[in-house]
Design a protein around this motif. Structure first.
Motif, mmCIF file in Angstrom:
data_model
loop_
_atom_site.group_PDB
_atom_site.id
_atom_site.type_symbol
_atom_site.label_atom_id
_atom_site.label_comp_id
_atom_site.label_asym_id
_atom_site.label_seq_id
_atom_site.Cartn_x
_atom_site.Cartn_y
_atom_site.Cartn_z
ATOM 1 N N LEU A 28 36.113 39.889 33.352
ATOM 2 C CA LEU A 28 35.329 40.763 32.152
ATOM 3 C C LEU A 28 34.756 41.953 32.473
ATOM 4 O O LEU A 28 34.907 42.664 31.454
ATOM 5 N N GLU A 29 34.801 42.439 33.644
ATOM 6 C CA GLU A 29 34.410 43.759 33.910
ATOM 7 C C GLU A 29 35.685 44.783 34.432
ATOM 8 O O GLU A 29 35.955 44.638 35.606
ATOM 9 N N PRO A 30 36.216 45.603 33.667
ATOM 10 C CA PRO A 30 37.304 46.515 34.155
ATOM 11 C C PRO A 30 36.760 47.254 35.344
ATOM 12 O O PRO A 30 37.909 47.567 35.955
ATOM 13 N N GLY A 31 35.752 47.670 35.269
ATOM 14 C CA GLY A 31 35.132 48.346 36.443
ATOM 15 C C GLY A 31 35.498 47.863 38.020
ATOM 16 O O GLY A 31 35.772 48.421 38.714
ATOM 17 N N PHE A 32 35.582 46.576 37.898
ATOM 18 C CA PHE A 32 36.006 45.892 39.120
ATOM 19 C C PHE A 32 37.338 46.368 39.593
ATOM 20 O O PHE A 32 37.766 46.563 40.813
ATOM 21 N N TRP A 33 38.346 46.404 38.766
ATOM 22 C CA TRP A 33 39.672 46.472 38.878
ATOM 23 C C TRP A 33 39.797 47.966 39.599
ATOM 24 O O TRP A 33 40.591 48.304 40.372
ATOM 25 N N ASP A 34 39.088 48.873 38.987
ATOM 26 C CA ASP A 34 38.970 50.454 39.413
ATOM 27 C C ASP A 34 38.422 50.375 40.771
ATOM 28 O O ASP A 34 38.896 51.071 41.627
ATOM 29 N N VAL A 35 37.706 49.606 41.152
ATOM 30 C CA VAL A 35 36.939 49.458 42.338
ATOM 31 C C VAL A 35 37.814 49.134 43.484
ATOM 32 O O VAL A 35 38.079 49.294 44.778
ATOM 33 N N GLY A 36 38.624 48.123 42.938
ATOM 34 C CA GLY A 36 39.755 47.590 43.890
ATOM 35 C C GLY A 36 40.678 48.690 44.343
ATOM 36 O O GLY A 36 41.157 48.556 45.304
ATOM 37 N N HIS A 37 41.187 49.599 43.507
ATOM 38 C CA HIS A 37 42.010 50.751 43.726
ATOM 39 C C HIS A 37 41.257 51.632 44.886
ATOM 40 O O HIS A 37 41.762 52.324 45.860
ATOM 41 N N LYS A 38 39.964 51.703 44.957
ATOM 42 C CA LYS A 38 39.111 52.432 45.592
ATOM 43 C C LYS A 38 39.116 51.743 47.123
ATOM 44 O O LYS A 38 39.463 52.454 48.114
#
Length: 307
Positions: free
Chosen positions: A127-137
């Motif tokens: 639901l939250e695309p921000g989580f995927w970005d955090v995964g890259h971090k």
């Protein structure tokens, strides 16, 4: 404070937010080594600092209890009985597609790819695309170094996943390029494996039923296709109050029992005799529960396989 419902469609994040506590950091050696291998960080203390920093970012997106407990950095998928079958299908079934649903930062999907599931046959959704970005971090990757397509969206949104009946035959035509997808609808009846952990228990009984219907429609009718995961359950079906902290006294979570979960898939989602359901409860000790409360949490581990 009154008990708060943990249904994402109505919950106020501040009603379940607790101050983060690094004492809950509990990654084991295998989990730390997995992060070391992906990030290049070799000092366990530096790994801890890195994970705690990423935790703070993820918690701001949504304060899920599993983020509070560092679940986003653990390797739970590889400890499920069905995991070996996921890897086997990836090797032996031509074009087998794997969806990590409600993937959060993608730690489970990354484990499957690291263990051999073809990276070009995997995809993730949350639901939250921000989580995927955090995964890259967290894993110090980029969309180029870890090119798994991420498709953000709400599983209950019919524009994202159209209502459909359970597939009895393979869809016509080729699978669309995964990188071109903006919804899950084109994948109806095409997925060999779906992983969905810490997801169903976010909703009440009726919404869990709706979600199961939607997830079931995505599974390929090929025998051996399956959906699996782990989430909160209990010995008896029904709502359960979960203690949290002095600031947040409790949340109410609807829990299926192994018996009711099996009946849901065998009778309400698929026709009788069309799937094999394996499910059991595992007692887990929770460090985050108040000391005066029982620290035992029941994790329901399950798989539903098409016959």
């Amino acid at each position: 404070m009154a008990t708060t419902s943990l249904e994402l469609k109505i919950v106020d994040p501040n009603s379940i937010r607790r101050p983060l506590d690094e004492k809950c950091y509990n990654l084991d050696n295998a989990e730390e080594e997995f992060i070391m291998r992906h990030t290049g960080i070799q000092d366990p203390q530096e790994v801890k600092k890195h994970v705690i920093a990423v935790q703070a970012e993820a918690y701001e997106i949504f304060p899920y209890p599993c983020i509070f407990m560092f679940g986003f950095a653990k390797l739970k998928i590889s400890r499920f009985p069905a995991y070996k079958e996921l890897l086997r299908l990836g090797k032996e079934r031509q074009g087998a597609l794997f969806l990590d649903m409600a993937c959060c930062v993608g730690n489970d999907l990354r484990k499957a790819v690291a263990d051999g599931f073809p990276v070009n046959q995997a995809l993730a959704s949350d639901l939250e695309p921000g989580f995927w970005d955090v995964g890259h971090k967290l894993f110090k990757s980029t969309p180029e170094t870890f090119p798994v397509p991420f498709i953000p969206g709400d599983a209950f949104d019919s524009a994202f996943l159209a209502p459909a009946t359970i597939s009895t035959s393979l869809p016509d035509g080729p699978v669309p390029p995964l990188s071109s997808l903006t919804s899950l609808t084109p994948l109806i009846g095409r997925l060999s494996v779906i992983h969905a952990s810490s997801f169903f228990h976010l909703f009440n009984e009726e919404l869990q039923l709706q979600l199961a219907k939607r997830m079931g429609s995505l599974l390929s009718p090929e025998p051996g296709s399956f959906i699996f995961g782990g989430h909160g359950g209990f010995l008896q079906k029904g709502p359960r109050s979960m203690p949290m902290s002095a600031a947040v006294q409790s949340i109410t979570m609807f829990c299926h029992s192994p018996e009711s979960w099996k009946e849901l898939w065998e009778k309400e989602i698929f026709s009788q005799g069309k799937v094999k359901v394996e499910v059991y409860l595992k007692e887990v000790q929770r460090q985050d529960l108040p000391a005066e409360e029982s620290a035992t949490y029941h994790l329901m581990i399950w798989s539903v396989t098409r016959l």
